[in-house]
Motif scaffolding. Structure first.
Motif, PDB file in Angstrom:
ATOM      1  N   ALA A 177       0.860  -1.194   0.000  1.00 20.64           N
ATOM      2  CA  ALA A 177       0.000   0.000   0.000  1.00 20.64           C
ATOM      3  C   ALA A 177       0.895   1.243   0.000  1.00 20.64           C
ATOM      4  O   ALA A 177       1.235   1.788   1.056  1.00 20.64           O
ATOM      5  CB  ALA A 177      -0.931   0.016   1.198  1.00 20.64           C
ATOM      6  N   VAL A 178       1.293   1.674  -1.198  1.00 23.71           N
ATOM      7  CA  VAL A 178       2.143   2.853  -1.345  1.00 23.71           C
ATOM      8  C   VAL A 178       1.277   4.004  -1.873  1.00 23.71           C
ATOM      9  O   VAL A 178       0.738   3.922  -2.986  1.00 23.71           O
ATOM     10  CB  VAL A 178       3.305   2.584  -2.312  1.00 23.71           C
ATOM     11  CG1 VAL A 178       4.164   3.831  -2.468  1.00 23.71           C
ATOM     12  CG2 VAL A 178       4.140   1.401  -1.825  1.00 23.71           C
ATOM     13  N   PRO A 179       1.115   5.084  -1.107  1.00 21.29           N
ATOM     14  CA  PRO A 179       0.287   6.205  -1.575  1.00 21.29           C
ATOM     15  C   PRO A 179       1.070   7.107  -2.528  1.00 21.29           C
ATOM     16  O   PRO A 179       2.187   7.528  -2.228  1.00 21.29           O
ATOM     17  CB  PRO A 179      -0.083   6.938  -0.288  1.00 21.29           C
ATOM     18  CG  PRO A 179       1.057   6.655   0.634  1.00 21.29           C
ATOM     19  CD  PRO A 179       1.575   5.284   0.283  1.00 21.29           C
ATOM     20  N   LEU A 180       0.479   7.379  -3.660  1.00 24.45           N
ATOM     21  CA  LEU A 180       1.051   8.290  -4.648  1.00 24.45           C
ATOM     22  C   LEU A 180       0.011   9.335  -5.039  1.00 24.45           C
ATOM     23  O   LEU A 180      -1.198   9.108  -4.907  1.00 24.45           O
ATOM     24  CB  LEU A 180       1.522   7.536  -5.894  1.00 24.45           C
ATOM     25  CG  LEU A 180       2.626   6.493  -5.700  1.00 24.45           C
ATOM     26  CD1 LEU A 180       2.929   5.790  -7.017  1.00 24.45           C
ATOM     27  CD2 LEU A 180       3.898   7.137  -5.144  1.00 24.45           C
ATOM     28  N   THR A 181       0.499  10.452  -5.550  1.00 24.77           N
ATOM     29  CA  THR A 181      -0.376  11.545  -5.993  1.00 24.77           C
ATOM     30  C   THR A 181      -0.096  11.824  -7.455  1.00 24.77           C
ATOM     31  O   THR A 181       1.055  12.074  -7.843  1.00 24.77           O
ATOM     32  CB  THR A 181      -0.130  12.821  -5.161  1.00 24.77           C
ATOM     33  OG1 THR A 181      -0.363  12.541  -3.788  1.00 24.77           O
ATOM     34  CG2 THR A 181      -1.064  13.935  -5.607  1.00 24.77           C
ATOM     35  N   VAL A 182      -1.149  11.783  -8.264  1.00 26.03           N
ATOM     36  CA  VAL A 182      -1.055  12.084  -9.691  1.00 26.03           C
ATOM     37  C   VAL A 182      -1.785  13.401  -9.935  1.00 26.03           C
ATOM     38  O   VAL A 182      -2.986  13.522  -9.641  1.00 26.03           O
ATOM     39  CB  VAL A 182      -1.666  10.958 -10.543  1.00 26.03           C
ATOM     40  CG1 VAL A 182      -1.559  11.302 -12.033  1.00 26.03           C
ATOM     41  CG2 VAL A 182      -0.976   9.625 -10.248  1.00 26.03           C
ATOM     42  N   GLU A 183      -1.066  14.383 -10.474  1.00 30.25           N
ATOM     43  CA  GLU A 183      -1.624  15.705 -10.740  1.00 30.25           C
ATOM     44  C   GLU A 183      -1.494  16.033 -12.219  1.00 30.25           C
ATOM     45  O   GLU A 183      -0.503  15.654 -12.862  1.00 30.25           O
ATOM     46  CB  GLU A 183      -0.922  16.775  -9.904  1.00 30.25           C
ATOM     47  CG  GLU A 183      -1.128  16.620  -8.416  1.00 30.25           C
ATOM     48  CD  GLU A 183      -0.378  17.666  -7.622  1.00 30.25           C
ATOM     49  OE1 GLU A 183      -1.022  18.416  -6.869  1.00 30.25           O
ATOM     50  OE2 GLU A 183       0.857  17.733  -7.764  1.00 30.25           O
ATOM     51  N   ALA A 184      -2.485  16.762 -12.730  1.00 31.53           N
ATOM     52  CA  ALA A 184      -2.476  17.145 -14.145  1.00 31.53           C
ATOM     53  C   ALA A 184      -3.015  18.562 -14.293  1.00 31.53           C
ATOM     54  O   ALA A 184      -3.975  18.946 -13.616  1.00 31.53           O
ATOM     55  CB  ALA A 184      -3.319  16.182 -14.975  1.00 31.53           C
ATOM     56  N   ARG A 185      -2.384  19.308 -15.174  1.00 30.44           N
ATOM     57  CA  ARG A 185      -2.867  20.632 -15.577  1.00 30.44           C
ATOM     58  C   ARG A 185      -3.055  20.607 -17.080  1.00 30.44           C
ATOM     59  O   ARG A 185      -2.113  20.439 -17.840  1.00 30.44           O
ATOM     60  CB  ARG A 185      -1.874  21.726 -15.198  1.00 30.44           C
ATOM     61  CG  ARG A 185      -2.358  23.139 -15.526  1.00 30.44           C
ATOM     62  CD  ARG A 185      -1.216  24.128 -15.490  1.00 30.44           C
ATOM     63  NE  ARG A 185      -0.178  23.803 -16.467  1.00 30.44           N
ATOM     64  CZ  ARG A 185      -0.241  24.141 -17.756  1.00 30.44           C
ATOM     65  NH1 ARG A 185      -1.302  24.785 -18.230  1.00 30.44           N
ATOM     66  NH2 ARG A 185       0.753  23.816 -18.560  1.00 30.44           N
ATOM     67  N   VAL A 186      -4.319  20.773 -17.509  1.00 28.19           N
ATOM     68  CA  VAL A 186      -4.655  20.597 -18.915  1.00 28.19           C
ATOM     69  C   VAL A 186      -5.433  21.811 -19.409  1.00 28.19           C
ATOM     70  O   VAL A 186      -6.447  22.172 -18.798  1.00 28.19           O
ATOM     71  CB  VAL A 186      -5.488  19.313 -19.131  1.00 28.19           C
ATOM     72  CG1 VAL A 186      -5.692  19.058 -20.614  1.00 28.19           C
ATOM     73  CG2 VAL A 186      -4.812  18.121 -18.473  1.00 28.19           C
ATOM     74  N   PRO A 187      -5.007  22.451 -20.507  1.00 30.57           N
ATOM     75  CA  PRO A 187      -5.839  23.495 -21.125  1.00 30.57           C
ATOM     76  C   PRO A 187      -7.046  22.856 -21.816  1.00 30.57           C
ATOM     77  O   PRO A 187      -6.902  21.921 -22.605  1.00 30.57           O
ATOM     78  CB  PRO A 187      -4.902  24.158 -22.137  1.00 30.57           C
ATOM     79  CG  PRO A 187      -3.526  23.726 -21.746  1.00 30.57           C
ATOM     80  CD  PRO A 187      -3.674  22.382 -21.120  1.00 30.57           C
ATOM     81  N   VAL A 188      -8.221  23.340 -21.519  1.00 25.93           N
ATOM     82  CA  VAL A 188      -9.460  22.723 -21.973  1.00 25.93           C
ATOM     83  C   VAL A 188     -10.350  23.782 -22.609  1.00 25.93           C
ATOM     84  O   VAL A 188     -10.430  24.914 -22.134  1.00 25.93           O
ATOM     85  CB  VAL A 188     -10.205  22.036 -20.806  1.00 25.93           C
ATOM     86  CG1 VAL A 188     -11.602  21.616 -21.206  1.00 25.93           C
ATOM     87  CG2 VAL A 188      -9.422  20.821 -20.329  1.00 25.93           C
ATOM     88  N   ARG A 189     -11.022  23.379 -23.686  1.00 25.58           N
ATOM     89  CA  ARG A 189     -12.064  24.200 -24.301  1.00 25.58           C
ATOM     90  C   ARG A 189     -13.314  23.336 -24.437  1.00 25.58           C
ATOM     91  O   ARG A 189     -13.259  22.221 -24.956  1.00 25.58           O
ATOM     92  CB  ARG A 189     -11.626  24.712 -25.667  1.00 25.58           C
ATOM     93  CG  ARG A 189     -12.671  25.575 -26.374  1.00 25.58           C
ATOM     94  CD  ARG A 189     -12.166  26.093 -27.697  1.00 25.58           C
ATOM     95  NE  ARG A 189     -11.047  27.008 -27.522  1.00 25.58           N
ATOM     96  CZ  ARG A 189     -10.379  27.567 -28.527  1.00 25.58           C
ATOM     97  NH1 ARG A 189     -10.708  27.271 -29.777  1.00 25.58           N
ATOM     98  NH2 ARG A 189      -9.387  28.402 -28.281  1.00 25.58           N
ATOM     99  N   VAL A 190     -14.443  23.870 -23.966  1.00 20.16           N
ATOM    100  CA  VAL A 190     -15.693  23.113 -23.940  1.00 20.16           C
ATOM    101  C   VAL A 190     -16.516  23.448 -25.179  1.00 20.16           C
ATOM    102  O   VAL A 190     -16.665  24.626 -25.532  1.00 20.16           O
ATOM    103  CB  VAL A 190     -16.495  23.425 -22.659  1.00 20.16           C
ATOM    104  CG1 VAL A 190     -17.802  22.650 -22.627  1.00 20.16           C
ATOM    105  CG2 VAL A 190     -15.660  23.086 -21.429  1.00 20.16           C
TER     106      VAL A 190
END
Length: 261
Positions: A202-215
């Motif tokens: 049980a190894v805790p990791l953090t995945v983060e993302a910054r994405v430019p988005v157009r709806v």
């Protein structure tokens, strides 16, 4: 023989009027006043002492300009209020028609190689983007997005989010290679705790993302490009090779689209 000079006749001296007697003064004081009717069209000049004269001040230009400025300010305020009401009505109508919902994200798997080695670590992350909640809204992921994986606040590896368009009611599985830095800066305490968590599976990791988005709303309407931040907390069973990721929750934030996200 000298001429005879005749003397000039003397001019009569002006005699001052004699002072009135007491009887004449009394008669003047007791005489009733007589009203004289003014002649039609006649004008009179009345002399009033300066200390009793009431003067009208000249009109102030500032006072005359204030009503005009107030009218302009009222018109500007009314125009701004009308514009805000129209914008709110338009946004409300668009929301009622399209019913936009935020897509969900989850990390399906992670692959790590050389995490604790001096050489740069290599990670492969598989992220599932689900846009199934939207029937008429598509998500256009623009280029320039970033993805990172960290452990206990220490950055392990970074990569690029691919650019693609996700149609409504679509689920896309994205595979992204991530590259670490030369030697992960973990303290001795963090390395010992990481080894214990890997032994326990049980190894805790953090995945983060910054994405430019157009709806995309339907086929015509499109929003401006905004940055969307996604943060997923995952737990893996090992720190080398193919790992099974258990998601503990993902959060998505986009402040300019707070009404949607």
């Amino acid at each position: 023989m000298a001429d005879r000079v005749h003397p000039a006749p003397l001019l009569p001296l002006s005699i001052p009027p004699a002072p009135p007697t007491d009887n004449s003064v009394a008669a003047a004081e007791t005489a009733p006043l007589r009203s004289t009717a003014a002649a039609p069209g006649a004008s009179y000049v009345v002399h009033v002492p300066k200390d009793q004269a009431l003067r009208i001040p000249p009109p102030d230009r500032k006072l005359t300009a204030r009503p005009a400025r107030r009218r302009m300010l009222r018109r500007a305020c009314c125009g701004a209020c009308c514009a805000l009401l129209l914008a709110a009505a338009f946004v409300g109508a668009v929301y009622l028609v399209f019913r936009p919902r935020a897509p969900s994200f989850s990390v399906t798997s992670l692959s790590v190689a050389g995490l604790l080695d001096p050489s740069p670590a290599q990670l492969d992350a598989a992220v599932r983007a689900d846009n199934g909640a939207n029937r008429k809204v598509g998500v256009d992921y623009r280029g320039g997005g970033e993805v990172s994986v960290s452990y206990s606040g220490v950055l392990l590896a970074t990569g690029r989010w691919p650019a693609f368009y996700q149609a409504p009611r679509n689920v896309t599985l994205i595979s992204m290679p991530l590259t670490g830095r030369d030697g992960v800066a973990l303290t001795d305490d963090q390395r010992g705790r990481l080894a214990e968590q890997a032994a326990a599976g049980a190894v805790p990791l953090t995945v983060e993302a910054r994405v430019p988005v157009r709806v995309r709303l339907g086929k015509v309407l499109r929003t401006w490009t905004v940055d969307v931040w996604a943060r997923c907390e995952v737990t893996v069973d090992r720190i080398d090779g193919e790992m099974t990721a258990a998601n503990r929750g993902c959060r998505v934030k986009a402040k300019p689209l707070w009404w949607w996200w």
